[in-house]
Write a protein that holds these residues in place. Structure first.
Motif, PDB file in Angstrom:
ATOM      1  N   UNK A 146       9.837 -32.365 -24.162  1.00 19.68           N
ATOM      2  CA  UNK A 146      11.041 -32.881 -24.700  1.00 19.68           C
ATOM      3  C   UNK A 146      10.640 -33.852 -25.955  1.00 19.68           C
ATOM      4  N   UNK A 147      11.444 -33.668 -27.059  1.00 14.99           N
ATOM      5  CA  UNK A 147      11.405 -34.549 -28.258  1.00 14.99           C
ATOM      6  C   UNK A 147      12.441 -35.671 -27.975  1.00 14.99           C
ATOM      7  N   UNK A 148      11.845 -36.863 -27.770  1.00  6.69           N
ATOM      8  CA  UNK A 148      12.523 -38.193 -27.527  1.00  6.69           C
ATOM      9  C   UNK A 148      14.004 -38.081 -27.944  1.00  6.69           C
ATOM     10  N   UNK A 149      15.014 -38.263 -26.984  1.00  7.78           N
ATOM     11  CA  UNK A 149      16.325 -38.604 -27.163  1.00  7.78           C
ATOM     12  C   UNK A 149      17.072 -37.444 -28.035  1.00  7.78           C
ATOM     13  N   UNK A 150      16.755 -36.117 -27.496  1.00  9.10           N
ATOM     14  CA  UNK A 150      17.332 -34.962 -28.188  1.00  9.10           C
ATOM     15  C   UNK A 150      17.472 -33.746 -27.033  1.00  9.10           C
ATOM     16  N   UNK A 151      17.803 -32.726 -27.309  1.00 11.87           N
ATOM     17  CA  UNK A 151      18.007 -31.579 -26.683  1.00 11.87           C
ATOM     18  C   UNK A 151      17.065 -30.409 -27.294  1.00 11.87           C
ATOM     19  N   UNK A 152      15.858 -30.794 -27.761  1.00 12.63           N
ATOM     20  CA  UNK A 152      14.954 -30.146 -28.426  1.00 12.63           C
ATOM     21  C   UNK A 152      13.582 -30.244 -27.532  1.00 12.63           C
ATOM     22  N   UNK A 153      12.890 -28.993 -27.609  1.00 13.39           N
ATOM     23  CA  UNK A 153      11.578 -29.006 -27.034  1.00 13.39           C
ATOM     24  C   UNK A 153      10.407 -28.592 -28.028  1.00 13.39           C
ATOM     25  N   UNK A 154       9.368 -29.161 -27.774  1.00 11.01           N
ATOM     26  CA  UNK A 154       8.204 -28.602 -28.742  1.00 11.01           C
ATOM     27  C   UNK A 154       7.268 -27.734 -27.828  1.00 11.01           C
ATOM     28  N   UNK A 155       6.645 -26.726 -28.243  1.00 10.92           N
ATOM     29  CA  UNK A 155       5.768 -25.946 -27.583  1.00 10.92           C
ATOM     30  C   UNK A 155       5.019 -25.168 -28.396  1.00 10.92           C
ATOM     31  N   UNK A 156       3.781 -24.709 -27.988  1.00 13.77           N
ATOM     32  CA  UNK A 156       2.935 -23.713 -28.319  1.00 13.77           C
ATOM     33  C   UNK A 156       3.099 -22.260 -27.979  1.00 13.77           C
ATOM     34  N   UNK A 157       3.139 -21.360 -29.176  1.00 15.35           N
ATOM     35  CA  UNK A 157       3.670 -20.155 -28.891  1.00 15.35           C
ATOM     36  C   UNK A 157       2.331 -19.228 -29.118  1.00 15.35           C
ATOM     37  N   UNK A 158       1.682 -18.609 -28.073  1.00 13.10           N
ATOM     38  CA  UNK A 158       0.503 -17.876 -28.392  1.00 13.10           C
ATOM     39  C   UNK A 158       0.877 -16.295 -28.725  1.00 13.10           C
ATOM     40  N   UNK A 159       0.298 -15.824 -29.841  1.00 10.98           N
ATOM     41  CA  UNK A 159       0.552 -14.714 -30.032  1.00 10.98           C
ATOM     42  C   UNK A 159      -0.595 -13.595 -29.827  1.00 10.98           C
ATOM     43  N   UNK A 160      -0.282 -12.234 -29.957  1.00 14.49           N
ATOM     44  CA  UNK A 160      -1.341 -11.108 -29.649  1.00 14.49           C
ATOM     45  C   UNK A 160      -2.548 -11.262 -30.524  1.00 14.49           C
ATOM     46  N   UNK A 161      -2.447 -11.819 -31.778  1.00 12.68           N
ATOM     47  CA  UNK A 161      -3.524 -11.714 -32.750  1.00 12.68           C
ATOM     48  C   UNK A 161      -4.573 -12.955 -32.414  1.00 12.68           C
ATOM     49  N   UNK A 162      -4.206 -13.743 -31.366  1.00  8.40           N
ATOM     50  CA  UNK A 162      -4.847 -15.055 -31.191  1.00  8.40           C
ATOM     51  C   UNK A 162      -4.504 -16.031 -31.979  1.00  8.40           C
ATOM     52  N   UNK A 163      -3.486 -16.132 -32.908  1.00  9.79           N
ATOM     53  CA  UNK A 163      -3.114 -17.297 -33.518  1.00  9.79           C
ATOM     54  C   UNK A 163      -2.125 -17.861 -32.789  1.00  9.79           C
ATOM     55  N   UNK A 164      -1.859 -19.176 -33.161  1.00 11.01           N
ATOM     56  CA  UNK A 164      -0.736 -20.285 -32.253  1.00 11.01           C
ATOM     57  C   UNK A 164       0.331 -20.779 -33.202  1.00 11.01           C
ATOM     58  N   UNK A 165       1.583 -20.755 -32.741  1.00 11.53           N
ATOM     59  CA  UNK A 165       2.485 -21.372 -33.323  1.00 11.53           C
ATOM     60  C   UNK A 165       2.945 -22.586 -32.796  1.00 11.53           C
ATOM     61  N   UNK A 166       3.283 -23.666 -33.793  1.00  7.62           N
ATOM     62  CA  UNK A 166       3.630 -24.710 -33.007  1.00  7.62           C
ATOM     63  C   UNK A 166       5.225 -24.655 -33.509  1.00  7.62           C
ATOM     64  N   UNK A 216       9.758 -25.720 -32.484  1.00  8.21           N
ATOM     65  CA  UNK A 216      10.571 -26.485 -31.758  1.00  8.21           C
ATOM     66  C   UNK A 216      11.600 -25.682 -31.542  1.00  8.21           C
ATOM     67  N   UNK A 217      12.265 -25.736 -30.383  1.00  2.59           N
ATOM     68  CA  UNK A 217      13.581 -24.974 -29.808  1.00  2.59           C
ATOM     69  C   UNK A 217      14.482 -25.950 -29.591  1.00  2.59           C
ATOM     70  N   UNK A 218      15.611 -25.571 -30.189  1.00  2.00           N
ATOM     71  CA  UNK A 218      17.003 -26.368 -29.869  1.00  2.00           C
ATOM     72  C   UNK A 218      17.841 -25.680 -28.878  1.00  2.00           C
ATOM     73  N   UNK A 219      17.879 -26.371 -27.672  1.00  4.53           N
ATOM     74  CA  UNK A 219      18.366 -25.741 -26.436  1.00  4.53           C
ATOM     75  C   UNK A 219      19.898 -25.687 -26.723  1.00  4.53           C
ATOM     76  N   UNK A 220      20.724 -26.689 -27.349  1.00  2.00           N
ATOM     77  CA  UNK A 220      22.104 -26.774 -27.706  1.00  2.00           C
ATOM     78  C   UNK A 220      22.227 -25.405 -28.457  1.00  2.00           C
ATOM     79  N   UNK A 221      21.339 -25.075 -29.778  1.00  2.00           N
ATOM     80  CA  UNK A 221      21.755 -24.037 -30.497  1.00  2.00           C
ATOM     81  C   UNK A 221      21.150 -22.813 -30.081  1.00  2.00           C
ATOM     82  N   UNK A 222      20.219 -22.822 -29.079  1.00  4.79           N
ATOM     83  CA  UNK A 222      19.471 -21.642 -28.635  1.00  4.79           C
ATOM     84  C   UNK A 222      18.760 -20.969 -29.841  1.00  4.79           C
ATOM     85  N   UNK A 223      18.012 -21.831 -30.770  1.00  6.07           N
ATOM     86  CA  UNK A 223      17.306 -21.488 -31.946  1.00  6.07           C
ATOM     87  C   UNK A 223      15.963 -22.019 -31.771  1.00  6.07           C
ATOM     88  N   UNK A 224      14.926 -21.688 -32.630  1.00  7.36           N
ATOM     89  CA  UNK A 224      13.812 -22.172 -32.640  1.00  7.36           C
ATOM     90  C   UNK A 224      13.241 -21.916 -34.208  1.00  7.36           C
TER      91      UNK A 224
END
Length: 528
Positions: free
Chosen positions: A466-486, A488-496
């Motif tokens: 959880x990002x402090x005092x927000x409804x957003x979360x940060x996470x690592x997204x592992x992709x099939x080509x072995x690369x990684x995305x950082x 941020x997902x906004x729970x309220x808006x259902x957008x990343x």
């Protein structure tokens, strides 16, 4: 005539009797001789058996003496071998070493023949690893030629042994031994078997980076040349680090060296603690009381006062409680310490919840409020610190049900001072689940799933912060080509939003998130 016949008959009878007696005597003599011979044979056999027994006893005694001598030889330490600058890494062990720091302190119990020690170290070097085995002598000899050895003696019993050994990418995790077996003392005794430091060269140094939560900036925080692993963010000044002492391929409970790193002043402080098996021991205390709570966000055991971070505010508070602490954290406002306590270290069931006030030293203890056991690593059966989370309104504590390994969750209400059993949504997998709420308590993360109360909103198979005092979360997204995305997902808006992409995600993890920054430990170079 009759008298003559009588005499003759008497003579014949006498002669017959004599012959009979003579025959009996001969037979008796033969039997005696046979018996005597048998006795001689038996006596000889007994003597041979006795000799065999004596010989066997002598052999066994000799073997015992030899075994005792060998045991004494094996148990004899001869030398202490430590990684220079990190004496916690000591032979015998298999330890990861950064290629840029291959120096070892050797302290002998006796004065040594220096030439024989140097010869033994070079002879026992024996590289091995993912490319070669110890049986492949030609490759070993070739690898040995790439190494340069330096010997700096400060006395006949103290040596700094350095290895200059640069490895290529295909040689990652190459191993070699630091071993003085075969060396001789000055008095001529040979070291038959000495403790060995098995070195695993690990070139993947993890550095700490921070990414602005809006993705606008990327900054490198650290630039150390060591195998430190960023572990947990305390705030925007302090982060805890781990330096592995043992090289392992799998999850296991092994001791690490722990540090607190001051990111602003670039200062590192070694953290002394007997229970360094837990990665988060600095922020979730496990051990005996009394101990110190440093209001900047970490704990340490009393008796380790050499662990001193410059603190003009003098924010250390000594906490003493009866029993053994299976977990202790700061409350969100850092006005209290929340403890889970048993009578002894072995007492892991039905524990007490203790609330310690840092403002007035008052203690509230709720006896046996936490039914269940201290959580275990299911695969390896070792204890974890009891997970405790405070969102400012409620404290969540996770115990474990012994038979099923399911989580047993409790909540402590700051207003009512009551402990209640926390029922999770029915579809939540209870194995190893810990409650992770947004700061206002509106949203919950259970494992890979995000909920709003009992309603499941979305599933994302990654560790989320959880990002402090927000409804957003940060996470690592592992992709099939072995690369990684950082991400941020906004729970309220259902957008990343993808903040940054890393080509390769080897040893990459989100260490922590504050209101402004996402902290990432990685072996990769990051750029915007």
């Amino acid at each position: 005539m009759k008298r003559r016949m009588t005499f003759m008959l008497t003579a014949v009878l006498s002669l017959s009797l004599l012959l009979v007696l003579s025959g009996c005597s001969s037979e008796a003599s033969g039997e005696d001789e046979k018996q005597n011979q048998e006795e001689v044979v038996q006596e000889k056999a007994n003597d041979e058996i006795a000799e065999d027994q004596v010989e066997q006893e002598q052999e066994e005694q000799a073997e015992t003496i030899n075994e005792e001598e060998m045991t004494e030889e094996v148990e004899k330490k001869w030398v202490t071998i430590q990684l220079d600058g990190l004496p916690q890494i000591e032979a015998p062990t298999e330890a990861p070493v950064y290629p840029g720091n291959q120096s070892y302190q050797l302290t002998f119990e006796q004065d040594m023949d220096r030439a024989s020690v140097e010869a033994a170290l070079m002879e026992n070097f024996t590289p091995s690893g993912n490319e070669i085995t110890r049986e492949e002598k030609d490759k070993i000899d070739a690898y040995k030629q790439d190494a340069t050895f330096t010997f700096h003696w400060t006395s006949d019993s103290a040596l700094l042994f350095s290895v200059d050994y640069t490895i290529s990418e295909e040689q990652y995790f190459l191993m070699y031994d630091v071993n003085v077996s075969g060396a001789k003392t000055k008095s001529g005794d040979q070291v038959l078997e000495a403790p060995t430091l098995e070195v695993v060269l690990d070139p993947y140094d993890e550095q700490l980076w921070k990414i602005a939560v809006d993705g606008s900036k990327v900054e490198q925080v650290s630039s150390w040349d060591e195998l430190y692993q960023p572990n947990q963010i305390i705030d925007d000044q302090y982060v805890t680090l781990i330096r592995p002492r043992v090289s392992i391929c799998c999850h296991d409970q092994v001791p690490n060296v722990h540090y607190v790193y001051d990111m602003i002043n670039d200062e590192m402080y070694e953290y002394p603690h007997e229970y360094n098996y837990f990665d988060d021991v600095m922020t979730n205390y496990v051990g005996f009381a009394p101990f110190y709570a440093d209001k900047r966000g970490f704990f340490y055991e009393k008796g380790n006062e050499q662990f001193v971070l410059e603190d003009p505010m003098q924010q250390q508070v000594e906490i003493n409680t009866e029993g053994y602490v299976h977990g202790a954290i700061f409350s969100k406002a850092k006005q209290h310490v929340i403890l889970v306590v048993g009578e002894t270290e072995e007492d892991v069931s039905d524990l007490d919840l203790v609330i310690y006030s840092l403002e007035d030293d008052t203690v509230v203890s709720i006896q046996e409020a936490l039914i269940g056991q201290v959580p275990l690593g299911v695969a390896h059966s070792y204890k974890y610190p009891v997970p405790i989370v405070d969102n400012g309104n409620k404290v969540y504590i996770t115990m474990m049900e012994q038979e099923s390994y399911n989580s047993l969750n409790y909540e402590y209400d700051w207003k009512s001072s009551e402990v209640l059993f926390k029922t999770l949504p029915s579809q939540v997998d209870l194995v190893d689940v810990v409650i992770n709420e947004s700061d206002d308590g509106q949203y919950q993360i259970y494992g890979e799933e995000i909920y709003e109360g009992a309603k499941k909103l979305v599933e994302k198979p990654y560790a989320k912060h959880w990002i402090k005092d927000s409804h957003k979360v940060a996470y690592l997204q592992w992709l099939d080509d072995s690369s990684v995305n950082v991400v941020v997902y906004d729970v309220d808006q259902d957008k990343e939003e993808v903040l940054i992409n890393m080509e390769y995600g080897w040893r990459t993890d989100i260490v922590g998130v504050t209101g402004d920054w996402i902290y990432v430990g990685t072996t990769q170079e990051l750029s915007k």
